[in-house]
Design a protein around this motif. Structure first.
Motif, PDB file in Angstrom:
ATOM      1  N   MET A   1     -15.613  -1.369   6.558  1.00 12.69           N
ATOM      2  CA  MET A   1     -15.540  -0.332   7.578  1.00 12.69           C
ATOM      3  C   MET A   1     -16.928  -0.120   8.177  1.00 12.69           C
ATOM      4  N   ASN A   2     -17.124   0.896   8.976  1.00 11.54           N
ATOM      5  CA  ASN A   2     -18.427   1.126   9.609  1.00 11.54           C
ATOM      6  C   ASN A   2     -19.471   1.664   8.640  1.00 11.54           C
ATOM      7  N   ASN A   3     -19.056   1.969   7.450  1.00 10.75           N
ATOM      8  CA  ASN A   3     -19.948   2.444   6.399  1.00 10.75           C
ATOM      9  C   ASN A   3     -20.115   1.326   5.373  1.00 10.75           C
ATOM     10  N   PRO A   4     -21.354   0.928   5.015  1.00 12.57           N
ATOM     11  CA  PRO A   4     -21.537  -0.170   4.053  1.00 12.57           C
ATOM     12  C   PRO A   4     -20.977   0.131   2.675  1.00 12.57           C
ATOM     13  N   ASN A   5     -20.585   1.367   2.433  1.00  5.76           N
ATOM     14  CA  ASN A   5     -20.011   1.741   1.142  1.00  5.76           C
ATOM     15  C   ASN A   5     -18.488   1.822   1.156  1.00  5.76           C
ATOM     16  N   HIS A   6     -17.878   1.480   2.294  1.00  7.63           N
ATOM     17  CA  HIS A   6     -16.429   1.608   2.416  1.00  7.63           C
ATOM     18  C   HIS A   6     -15.809   0.284   2.865  1.00  7.63           C
ATOM     19  N   LEU A   7     -14.868  -0.191   2.085  1.00  5.08           N
ATOM     20  CA  LEU A   7     -14.150  -1.434   2.367  1.00  5.08           C
ATOM     21  C   LEU A   7     -12.681  -1.109   2.624  1.00  5.08           C
ATOM     22  N   SER A   8     -12.099  -1.702   3.672  1.00  9.54           N
ATOM     23  CA  SER A   8     -10.652  -1.559   3.877  1.00  9.54           C
ATOM     24  C   SER A   8      -9.950  -2.764   3.253  1.00  9.54           C
ATOM     25  N   VAL A   9      -8.803  -2.487   2.647  1.00 11.13           N
ATOM     26  CA  VAL A   9      -8.033  -3.531   1.970  1.00 11.13           C
ATOM     27  C   VAL A   9      -6.563  -3.351   2.314  1.00 11.13           C
ATOM     28  N   GLN A  10      -5.926  -4.419   2.761  1.00 17.22           N
ATOM     29  CA  GLN A  10      -4.491  -4.381   3.005  1.00 17.22           C
ATOM     30  C   GLN A  10      -3.771  -5.045   1.835  1.00 17.22           C
ATOM     31  N   THR A  11      -2.754  -4.393   1.318  1.00 20.89           N
ATOM     32  CA  THR A  11      -1.915  -4.976   0.278  1.00 20.89           C
ATOM     33  C   THR A  11      -0.460  -4.893   0.728  1.00 20.89           C
ATOM     34  N   ILE A  12       0.347  -5.790   0.178  1.00 16.06           N
ATOM     35  CA  ILE A  12       1.765  -5.786   0.536  1.00 16.06           C
ATOM     36  C   ILE A  12       2.563  -6.305  -0.649  1.00 16.06           C
ATOM     37  N   ASN A  13       3.784  -5.801  -0.787  1.00 14.46           N
ATOM     38  CA  ASN A  13       4.640  -6.196  -1.906  1.00 14.46           C
ATOM     39  C   ASN A  13       5.237  -7.577  -1.668  1.00 14.46           C
ATOM     40  N   ARG A  14       5.910  -8.108  -2.686  1.00 13.32           N
ATOM     41  CA  ARG A  14       6.448  -9.467  -2.569  1.00 13.32           C
ATOM     42  C   ARG A  14       7.484  -9.576  -1.458  1.00 13.32           C
ATOM     43  N   HIS A  15       8.307  -8.557  -1.277  1.00 14.86           N
ATOM     44  CA  HIS A  15       9.292  -8.591  -0.198  1.00 14.86           C
ATOM     45  C   HIS A  15       8.649  -8.463   1.180  1.00 14.86           C
ATOM     46  N   GLN A  16       7.384  -8.077   1.229  1.00 11.33           N
ATOM     47  CA  GLN A  16       6.598  -7.935   2.458  1.00 11.33           C
ATOM     48  C   GLN A  16       7.207  -6.923   3.424  1.00 11.33           C
ATOM     49  N   ASN A  17       7.793  -5.871   2.853  1.00 12.42           N
ATOM     50  CA  ASN A  17       8.336  -4.803   3.702  1.00 12.42           C
ATOM     51  C   ASN A  17       7.661  -3.455   3.453  1.00 12.42           C
ATOM     52  N   HIS A  18       6.576  -3.472   2.664  1.00 12.75           N
ATOM     53  CA  HIS A  18       5.836  -2.241   2.384  1.00 12.75           C
ATOM     54  C   HIS A  18       4.345  -2.577   2.315  1.00 12.75           C
ATOM     55  N   LEU A  19       3.652  -2.326   3.416  1.00 12.31           N
ATOM     56  CA  LEU A  19       2.224  -2.616   3.514  1.00 12.31           C
ATOM     57  C   LEU A  19       1.416  -1.336   3.320  1.00 12.31           C
ATOM     58  N   LYS A  20       0.298  -1.462   2.615  1.00 15.57           N
ATOM     59  CA  LYS A  20      -0.600  -0.330   2.417  1.00 15.57           C
ATOM     60  C   LYS A  20      -2.005  -0.706   2.889  1.00 15.57           C
ATOM     61  N   LEU A  21      -2.637   0.224   3.609  1.00 19.38           N
ATOM     62  CA  LEU A  21      -4.036   0.082   4.000  1.00 19.38           C
ATOM     63  C   LEU A  21      -4.855   1.045   3.151  1.00 19.38           C
ATOM     64  N   HIS A  22      -5.770   0.495   2.355  1.00 20.96           N
ATOM     65  CA  HIS A  22      -6.578   1.290   1.441  1.00 20.96           C
ATOM     66  C   HIS A  22      -8.030   1.357   1.911  1.00 20.96           C
ATOM     67  N   LYS A  23      -8.713   2.402   1.469  1.00 17.24           N
ATOM     68  CA  LYS A  23     -10.173   2.473   1.559  1.00 17.24           C
ATOM     69  C   LYS A  23     -10.712   2.386   0.137  1.00 17.24           C
ATOM     70  N   VAL A  24     -11.655   1.447  -0.080  1.00 11.85           N
ATOM     71  CA  VAL A  24     -12.291   1.298  -1.383  1.00 11.85           C
ATOM     72  C   VAL A  24     -13.772   1.591  -1.207  1.00 11.85           C
ATOM     73  N   ASP A  25     -14.317   2.553  -1.945  1.00 12.75           N
ATOM     74  CA  ASP A  25     -15.756   2.791  -1.845  1.00 12.75           C
ATOM     75  C   ASP A  25     -16.481   2.018  -2.940  1.00 12.75           C
ATOM     76  N   THR A  26     -17.792   1.954  -2.824  1.00 12.65           N
ATOM     77  CA  THR A  26     -18.574   1.134  -3.748  1.00 12.65           C
ATOM     78  C   THR A  26     -18.672   1.754  -5.136  1.00 12.65           C
ATOM     79  N   GLU A  27     -18.098   2.932  -5.311  1.00 10.93           N
ATOM     80  CA  GLU A  27     -17.957   3.516  -6.652  1.00 10.93           C
ATOM     81  C   GLU A  27     -16.582   3.172  -7.230  1.00 10.93           C
ATOM     82  N   ASP A  28     -15.881   2.267  -6.537  1.00  6.70           N
ATOM     83  CA  ASP A  28     -14.596   1.740  -6.990  1.00  6.70           C
ATOM     84  C   ASP A  28     -13.461   2.754  -6.903  1.00  6.70           C
TER      85      ASP A  28
END
Length: 718
Positions: A278-305
């Motif tokens: 993301m625009n902050n060096p401490n924030h990462l965006s991560v997309q995950t999706i289930n096996r059926h690929q009908n439920h996507l999630k957009l997460h924010k991960v900070d460097t403190e995990d």
């Protein structure tokens, strides 16, 4: 697009010359490059927004140079680096974020569709020095933001190279072929999620986020390579077929200063198709999706995990993966979604709350070009002017002040400068070869014409070129987009054989108002031989809304086949179509379709050609197949009811089956099973295997040979 029912013509090429005055296109010309279009060199905008760079090549003597140009004048202002005795010939380049250094690629070898390995160098644009990164063939080298280090992959591990010190540090140590991959995607991610580099620097160079693939339990696939040696050998790689185990994918964070690696817990994440800082060096965006690929999630991960859920997308069928994501400097992010039934742009705030829908209407956003924060303008491409056309637009983040920036009807594609002052537009339609022009982004005003294909247009005046007539045909209650090509000396009082062409894959489009490709020239050749060509985009194809595209969910090829058969029957009612001479052809998904049409539509089609076809979705990969079908364990009927080797006895017409033995994508197993089924059903057919050729079946005279065979087959059987 305005709705017409066949056979009304929307537009056509102007044809005023007698057939005798024209030459017929030849196969040798098509595959020899005689009709190759002039194209823009691949350019990259520099951060000042006033300049761009182009990699130029010379044949004799063989050399490469990276040149800097001015947007306003389009003139070269500087050569940044050129190959010489000191600098080896380079085939691609990448800037560091501050544009002080370059990575130059040499001796590059392809691995699969997108992946490659090579020898790479760092070139310092100020000091004019060249530093080799590694003596090994490495993958995906990327400079840190300040250009001081390079992260890269080698032998399934990640490494860090210090440019000034010339020292290399190994980041991961557990990489092993056929087992663990660090920082590079496995085969199925590369093919279906369309990326290879699975690691990313943050903006201050202190962290590297990366994916780890454990493919230990993924079944391996092997194919014989015949080559030129005395003994063939087997090429082996991990390939998860539908219903089988996928690689276990996990997210990790490497601290450059301490060398520590943190494991990020993403909960029930099955696939991780995208990571982006993301625009902050401490924030990462991560997309995950289930096996059926009908439920996507957009997460924010900070460097403190710490992991925070920003957004969820759910669909009864599936959610498409895309790169349409921009994080704004102050607040929020821009995202695309089909949630209202059409693909549109949305604005969210930092915590994932919807602020407003930016675009809206019964049409699709087809490309997202980016956001100009200084002017609060979003730039995108859409089919608002008809589903077979593309235009470029600008709009405010509020959804107001929308402006169409392109004026010619057809296909318009933009390449914007870094500061969104200019864009280079590529325009073509069915009668106009690609034209390249420079425009102002603010209002679309033409600044300068860059390049066109007037020489090709003039050349084609000497050939038999029939019009591509666009219309719609009503099938199964849907107005399906269609084009038709008739012989140049078409006589409505005669009867002509009909050859249908299609691809039909989910979200695809073949009926589009754009310039010709190689298949179109071949269709022109066939039209010159007295055939009528028709192409119909049936249910499941794209750019007509979510419901139209996803109508084929769980029954891939069923409704698509029904639509082609119904369209063929309806076209056969035309007085100038010979209903006893109807053929169909396709490649890959289209080859599956042409096979099914010949068998299930054996009272409609007399001939089919299938090139590199799927013949059972059980043989294809997890990500693609399960997106549309779920697993074979959950949906066995969906898999088997449309697999043509389960009903070979239905074959009545003439059938040509073609495959490359080195196809790592749609395995030749598909064709071999079809062959065996037809043999045991005692059905006669024609077939060809091209040794060691991949899914594209090309190289040397291969394409010429293939299309010569296909042309002969059509002439003899249709």
């Amino acid at each position: 697009m305005r709705k017409y029912f066949f056979p009304l013509v929307v537009f056509f090429l102007s044809l005023t010359f007698l057939t005798a005055q024209k030459k017929q296109i030849t196969l040798e010309e098509i595959w020899g490059g005689a009709f190759r279009t002039e194209r823009m060199d691949v350019l990259r905008s520099m951060k000042d927004g006033d300049h761009y760079t182009v990699l130029n090549f010379n044949r004799n003597p063989r050399s490469s140079s990276l040149d800097k140009y001015d947007y306003r004048t389009l003139e070269k202002v500087e050569t940044l680096v050129t190959s010489s005795e000191e600098v080896p010939f380079f085939s691609s380049y990448e800037f560091s974020d501050d544009e002080s250094k370059l990575i130059l690629a040499t001796d590059v070898e392809s691995i699969f569709r997108r992946s490659k390995q090579g020898i790479y160098y760092v070139y310092d644009l100020t000091a004019k020095t060249l530093t080799k990164i590694s003596e090994n063939l490495i993958q995906e080298p990327e400079l840190s933001p300040d250009g001081s280090k390079v992260a890269y992959a080698f032998d399934n591990n990640l490494y860090l190279f210090d440019v000034a010190k010339g020292e290399t540090k190994q980041i991961t140590t557990d990489g092993k072929k056929g087992s663990i991959i660090n920082g590079i995607t496995d085969w199925v991610y590369e093919e279906e999620f369309a990326f290879v580099q699975a690691f990313e620097w943050n903006s201050d160079g202190s962290k590297i986020a990366f994916l780890r693939f454990d493919e230990t339990h993924v079944p391996h696939f092997s194919m014989d390579v015949y080559g030129t040696d005395l003994y063939p050998f087997q090429h082996e790689f991990k390939y998860p077929k539908a219903g089988e185990e996928n690689a276990l994918v996990s997210l990790h964070m490497y601290d450059v200063g301490s060398g520590a690696i943190a494991d990020i817990d993403l909960g029930d994440a099955y696939y991780i198709p995208r990571i982006k800082w993301m625009n902050n060096p401490n924030h990462l965006s991560v997309q995950t999706i289930n096996r059926h690929q009908n439920h996507l999630k957009l997460h924010k991960v900070d460097t403190e995990d710490v992991v925070t859920l920003l957004l969820e997308e759910k669909d009864e069928a599936y959610v498409d993966i895309h790169d349409n994501l921009t994080f704004l400097k102050n607040d929020g992010f821009i995202w695309t979604s089909e949630r209202d039934g059409f693909n549109h742009l949305y604005l969210y705030n930092n915590d994932g709350k919807l602020k407003n829908q930016i675009t809206k209407g019964p049409w699709e956003v087809t490309a997202y070009y980016g956001y100009d924060a200084n002017k609060d303008r979003i730039y995108y491409q859409s089919v608002e002017n008809g589903s077979i056309n593309r235009d470029v637009y600008g709009i405010g983040s509020s959804g107001k002040k929308k402006k169409r920036l392109t004026g010619q009807e057809g296909t318009n594609t933009a390449d914007f400068s870094a500061d969104y002052t200019y864009f280079i537009n590529t325009f073509s339609n069915a009668t106009t070869a690609p034209e390249f022009t420079l425009h102002r982004a603010a209002d679309g005003k033409l600044v300068k014409k860059i390049k066109d294909n007037s020489a090709l247009a003039e050349k084609l005046k000497g050939y038999e070129m029939a019009p591509k007539e666009f219309s719609t045909i009503n099938v199964s209650g849907n107005d399906l987009n269609m084009y038709m090509i008739k012989p140049i000396d078409f006589d409505p009082n005669k009867k002509y054989p009909l050859l249908m062409f299609q691809y039909s894959g989910p979200g695809s489009q073949q009926v589009a108002n754009r310039w010709m490709g190689a298949n179109d020239y071949w269709h022109q050749l066939l039209a010159s031989e007295g055939y009528i060509i028709a192409c119909v985009d049936g249910r499941g194809t794209g750019l007509k809304g979510r419901d139209f595209k996803k109508a084929t969910y769980l029954n891939l090829v069923k409704y698509e086949t029904e639509d082609q058969i119904a369209a063929a029957k309806k076209l056969s009612e035309l007085p100038y179509i010979d209903e006893e001479r109807t053929g169909i052809w396709g490649w890959s998904f289209g080859g599956h379709m042409s096979t099914n049409c010949l068998l299930k539509g054996n009272d409609t089609f007399e001939m089919a050609i299938a090139v590199a076809p799927v013949t059972s979705w059980r043989f294809y990969d997890t990500i693609y197949t399960e997106r549309f079908m779920r697993t074979p364990q959950e949906n066995p009927e969906g898999y088997d009811n449309e697999s043509p080797f389960n009903y070979p006895e239905l074959l009545k017409g003439k059938y040509l089956l073609v495959h490359g033995s080195g196809d790592d994508n749609v395995h030749v197993q598909n064709t071999m099973r079809m062959i065996e089924a037809l043999v045991q059903a005692n059905k006669q057919f024609d077939w060809a295997i091209y040794p060691d050729k991949n899914h594209g079946i090309y190289g040397g005279n291969t394409r010429l040979h293939l299309f010569t065979k296909m042309t002969k087959f059509i002439k003899e059987n249709l």
